[in-house]
Design an enzyme around this catalytic site. Structure first.
Site, PDB file in Angstrom:
ATOM      1  N   GLU A 423       0.810  -1.209   0.000  1.00  0.00           N
ATOM      2  CA  GLU A 423       0.000   0.000   0.000  1.00  0.00           C
ATOM      3  C   GLU A 423       0.849   1.267   0.000  1.00  0.00           C
ATOM      4  O   GLU A 423       0.762   2.095   0.908  1.00  0.00           O
ATOM      5  CB  GLU A 423      -0.975  -0.029   1.173  1.00  0.00           C
ATOM      6  CG  GLU A 423      -1.936  -1.180   0.985  1.00  0.00           C
ATOM      7  CD  GLU A 423      -3.020  -1.284   2.033  1.00  0.00           C
ATOM      8  OE1 GLU A 423      -2.729  -1.064   3.215  1.00  0.00           O
ATOM      9  OE2 GLU A 423      -4.155  -1.617   1.663  1.00  0.00           O
ATOM     10  N   GLU A 502      -3.878 -10.612   0.311  1.00  0.00           N
ATOM     11  CA  GLU A 502      -4.700 -10.561   1.528  1.00  0.00           C
ATOM     12  C   GLU A 502      -6.117 -10.930   1.122  1.00  0.00           C
ATOM     13  O   GLU A 502      -6.613 -10.484   0.087  1.00  0.00           O
ATOM     14  CB  GLU A 502      -4.716  -9.147   2.131  1.00  0.00           C
ATOM     15  CG  GLU A 502      -3.356  -8.707   2.629  1.00  0.00           C
ATOM     16  CD  GLU A 502      -3.326  -7.263   3.140  1.00  0.00           C
ATOM     17  OE1 GLU A 502      -4.368  -6.742   3.569  1.00  0.00           O
ATOM     18  OE2 GLU A 502      -2.239  -6.675   3.080  1.00  0.00           O
TER      19      GLU A 502
END
Ligand code: GAL
Length: 991
Positions: A423, A502
């Site tokens: 991220e 994820e």
């Protein structure tokens, strides 16, 4: 006058001074000295305190002691500040590369003796394995250098500063620095020297670095060595005694690959390691070599030529008392636990772990995605304006980070993928990191989820893609655009292996749908599985003012900005207790699967490469949950990827009880992670003879009124239950509420929400708005016959015109007490409902109900989209153990598919309930708890639940699924509970 600003904290350059080049973290026989232990410590509120403390002769007697490694905010009970938890938010103004003047700064000092024998060392090196976030080092008053990159190793050349005998090392650590902008991972901010500090004597003629790259092909192994040593250090010898390898390289130019016949490959399933040494006359390095070849072929990710399916978890370094300080025993036990729960892969989210963890991963066997220490998520809020990932000023810092990541851990066979970080948006600096990895390590692919369009990475990766999206990614030419991609970019992504870095956000009670994701992996070879978010809760053990221990989350330390309990999203509670989700995961991903077909059972081996010779197969038969026979199945060895078909045992089928066959695949021998007999995989087959459900006996002679009435063991006052078998019991009352789970509390994104959801609003808010947590009752009628009582209630909430009609029928059926409740919603309900159930209260009285035995699904809680770990059987539990201590109290404890339930008080049985399926064959579930859903919903931590001796029994006709909406998809429509009419039918007897 303004204080002098520290020149270091806003410096985007990662390091200054006598920093040594990155290299492997090696096990060497050269002398070393651990500087772990108590250091003198002082904390200043700003970065500008006087630097006099670095002086050799500074008097630090008044200072405290602080252990190294540690985080200062976890020591001294708050005297040094408190931890801060944020997910995306920066806990300081977004003003890169600057940080506030209020910048807690820890000064550390200690003495150490340089052993006399070190005088012939060519170089003395001071290594820091992890310091958060920026630190400067002095030795004997001489400034050595500075570095940032909290979860990376840094080595300084201190040769000219050290002296024989007593020395002083001083370290200044700033909590905040420019580096904090690129370390915005979702976790606690925990400053300090939190990994080891070591002084190394580097011998003349030693080995600066070594990399044993290995390959495996058809039984042959290959070692391609890179040795960094002075030419004068040669000859260098590679020894692998078990393979008879003794290769002497006389000069650097002689270092060529070594081919070895007859080696066993390394895999996560069979982590075969060979001890090796690489030596010069002056130094010997010990390594453990695993032979394996990593490769991407088309859209498949292969190790040793075979496709890998990642049944992985995201692993943070989190310990309830030590934070990110490594505790090897705890970490080993955690990894062993992963193995016991069929986890085969680890993503080191979102930074390199302590280097020893990789030794353990090599040894126990995991596919590892090793991630760089990098995240800039806080820039997303501003549309990624100013994101370091695309700012040339930061290029050096990014390259330094990936270099330190790859160099430190490059020798580990377990690492099969490098990840650039998490991220951090996208940009040229990430592309540069990827290019650096490709040049340095051509074998292992590069992963980074933020490269949506696939410009510079080798694997297509996503997080929290829905089941539908994941399926679309698996198919060719579905034409469906991929997230952030044009059609042609999407086509490019579909040429690569796909993984979910994820998925299945395991916050609180949940997630649902593991099985749906798993099914796709076996349908679409491009899909390589994924990594559950995440392995464990990050709760920090603390106490209330009155001394009650609890696991703290965001906000518990008075943080100015924080993200609450979003840090409690693991399959393991903070105290290492596996949640039901981990059991569900284990069952869903079990590497051996069974299919029953007539008289045979097929055993499919879904492993990467290991056959089933390590397993024994056991069977047992139970009648209504009572074991009646068992044995071992003769199953010949099934190779990986194959299925074998075997005759089923002949079993005794009961005429009047349910007959269930259970097959377990168990470990035949002890392993490093579980004892012989450990269950790896399970399947059940219902062999019962179908038995008719008793019909409802119609009654006609109803008389109005109720008064005081007895029906068998039941006593009623004014139409309401007062006692059962002489014990005070009230109910049944309609219960539509459950204490909202973290998923229930999460607002819908309006895209993936169910058709009953509203963008930006949580289900829990909709439920509260409809008053499901505050229902009131109006009795409409009460009638009786000689052996029956019938009441009709209208149930609704204040200021709501919506209602539910509840018809309650008590009757004696052949001497047995039967309760039948018909629940009928009015029209107009628009949301999903958490549950459709009825609740009984069993107050303490003489002896509290404190246990249950049931025949149904168990032993753990289960929900419509999380049912795979549950098996049909007979189970017992205390009331206490029926509930899971989620960090934030919420719905827990539902046991599905109930047949029979006995409530106990101490040793004595109190009441027996048997459940009669409805006309669709559906069975109710039950929850037995010391608290009502409303009480649980009020508590933010377990200790906030009120003291209670009353037991609350809820019999649910149905429950809503779990989903993973806290970060991911909502409950799949099939498992969403829409308001509907339901019947609950029970027979009740004295214990
Ligand atoms: C992801 C992130 C993780 C964690 C998770 C939610 O977006 O990569 O670090 O924050 O969401 O728990």
């Amino acid at each position: 006058m303004l204080p002098e600003l520290s020149p270091h904290v806003s410096d985007t350059a990662p390091a200054r001074g006598a920093l040594r080049p990155a290299r492997s973290w090696l096990h060497s026989d050269a002398p070393s000295l651990s500087l772990n232990g108590p250091w003198r410590f002082r904390l200043s509120p700003t970065a500008t305190a006087a630097e006099d403390f670095a002086a050799d002769d500074f008097a630090d007697h008044g200072w405290d002691h602080l252990p190294v490694p540690s985080h200062w905010v976890l020591e001294s009970d708050g005297a040094y500040g408190r931890p801060i938890y944020t997910n995306i938010q920066f806990p300081f103004p977004i003003d890169p590369p600057h940080v506030p003047d209020e910048n807690p700064t820890g000064d550390y000092r200690r003495h150490f003796d340089v052993p006399a024998g070190w005088s012939d060392a060519e170089r003395v090196v001071l290594r820091f394995d992890g310091v958060e976030s920026l630190f400067r080092v002095w030795v004997n008053g001489v400034e050595i250098g500075s570095a940032s990159g909290s979860r990376l190793a840094h080595e300084f050349d201190v040769t000219s500063a050290v002296r024989p005998g007593d020395n002083v090392v001083a370290v200044r650590v700033h909590q905040w620095s420019a580096a904090s902008y690129v370390e915005d991972q979702d976790q606690w901010w925990l400053p300090g020297i939190f990994r080891d500090v070591t002084l190394l004597a580097r011998p003349a003629g030693g080995i600066e670095d070594v990399w044993l790259r290995t390959g495996f092909d058809n039984g042959r192994g290959r070692v391609d060595a890179e040795v960094i040593a002075d030419a004068s250090a040669f000859p260098v010898t590679l020894r692998i005694p078990e393979l008879g390898v003794e290769q002497v390289w006389a000069t650097p130019a002689d270092v060529t690959p070594v081919d070895i016949a007859d080696v066993e490959p390394w895999s996560a399933e069979e982590p075969r390691l060979y001890d090796a040494t690489v030596s010069t006359a002056a130094e010997s390095i010990a390594l453990r070599v695993g032979f394996r070849t990593v490769e991407i072929r088309g859209d498949q990710f292969l190790v040793n030529g075979r496709r890998v399916v990642f049944h992985g978890v995201n692993r943070h370094e989190a310990h309830p008392e030590r934070g990110r300080v490594f505790d090897e025993e705890h970490a080993r036990e955690d990894l062993a636990r992963m193995k016991r729960f069929n986890v085969n892969a680890v993503r080191t989210s979102h930074y390199p772990p302590h280097p020893r963890l990789l030794d353990l991963a090599d040894e126990l066997g995991f596919w590892v995605v090793l991630e760089c220490d990098l995240e800039t998520h806080g820039f997303e809020k501003g549309g990624w304006v100013g994101n370091p990932s695309d700012d040339p000023t930061w290029r050096g810092a990014y390259l330094e980070r990936i270099e330190r990541t790859v160099e430190r851990d490059k020798n580990h066979p377990s690492i099969v993928i490098w990840s650039l970080g998490n991220e951090a948006g996208t940009g040229g600096n990430l592309a540069a990191m990827s290019a650096w990895v490709h040049a340095r390590d051509a074998e292992r692919p590069v992963h980074y989820e933020g490269d949506y369009t696939g410009e510079y990475t080798d694997i297509y990766s996503r997080m929290y893609a829905t089941v539908t999206e994941t399926e679309q990614i698996g198919t060719d030419g579905s034409g469906t655009p991929l997230l952030g991609c044009t059609p042609s970019q999407g086509a490019r992504q579909r040429t690569k292996p796909f993984l979910l870095c994820e998925y299945a956000h395991a916050m609180g009670n949940g997630p649902g749908a593991f099985d749906q994701y798993e099914a796709l992996v076996h349908q679409y070879p491009r899909l390589h599985g994924g990594f559950v978010w995440e392995w464990r809760d990050h709760g920090i053990l603390t106490t209330t003012p009155d001394g009650t221990p609890y696991y703290a989350y965001g906000g518990d330390f008075g943080e100015v900005v924080h993200d609450g309990n979003f840090v409690m999203d693991g399959m393991l509670l903070s105290n290492d207790v596996p949640t039901p989700s981990l059991h569900e995961y284990k069952a869903v991903v079990q590497p051996v699967r069974f299919t029953f077909d007539g008289d045979t059972v097929a055993v499919t081996n879904l492993r990467h490469s290991a056959d089933t010779s390590d397993l024994h197969f056991r069977w047992r038969v139970e009648h209504d949950g009572t074991p009646v026979e068992s044995g071992e199945l003769e199953v010949p060895v099934v190779t990986a990827g194959e299925a074998g078909r075997f005759a089923m045992p002949r079993i005794a089928v009961s005429p009047d009880a349910e007959t269930w066959l259970t097959i377990d695949a168990v470990l035949a021998a002890d392993t490093a992670w579980a004892p012989a007999g450990h269950v790896v995989a399970t399947a059940q087959l219902d062999c019962s003879i179908r038995r008719p459900v008793p019909a409802v006996r119609p009654r006609t002679d109803w008389q109005p009124g109720s008064g005081t009435l007895s029906l068998g063991i039941a006593e009623f006052i004014d139409g309401s239950l007062a006692r059962l078998a002489g014990r005070a019991v009230t109910g049944p009352r309609l219960e539509l509420f459950r204490a909202p789970t973290d998923n229930d509390e999460s607002p819908s994104d309006g895209v993936e929400g169910s058709d009953a959801s509203i963008a930006g609003v949580s289900n829990a808010d909709l439920w509260r708005a409809d008053g499901l947590d505050r229902l009131t009752t109006r009795r409409v009628s009460a009638e009786h016959t000689a052996d029956a009582l019938r009441t009709v209630d209208k149930v609704s909430a204040a200021n709501s015109a919506l209602s539910v009609t509840v018809e309650t029928n008590w009757s004696l059926e052949a001497g047995e007490l039967e309760l039948r409740v018909e629940v009928q919603p009015s029209s107009g309900w628009s949301t999903v409902w958490p549950r459709i159930g009825v609740r009984f209260e069993l107050p303490d009285g003489t002896a509290a109900v404190d246990g249950a035995t049931w025949f149904g699904l168990g032993p753990l809680e289960s929900y419509p989209d999380s049912l795979r770990a549950a098996r049909t059987g007979r189970f017992s539990s205390s009331v206490r153990d029926l509930s899971v201590d989620y960090a934030r109290p919420q719905e827990t404890g539902h046991r599905s598919e109930l047949r029979g339930l006995t409530l106990a008080s101490g040793e004595s049985e109190v009441l027996r309930f048997s459940a009669i399926p409805d006309t669709h064959g559906r069975r109710p579930g039950f929850t037995l708890s010391r608290h009502t859903p409303q009480e649980i919903a009020q508590a933010q931590h377990p200790f906030e639940r009120p003291e209670s001796t009353t037991s609350h029994l809820i019999i649910d006709a149905a429950q809503h699924g779990l989903g993973s909406r806290a970060c991911g998809p909502d409950v799949w429509p099939e498992f969403a509970l829409r308001p509907e009419s339901r019947t609950i039918r029970l027979r009740i007897a004295a214990g």
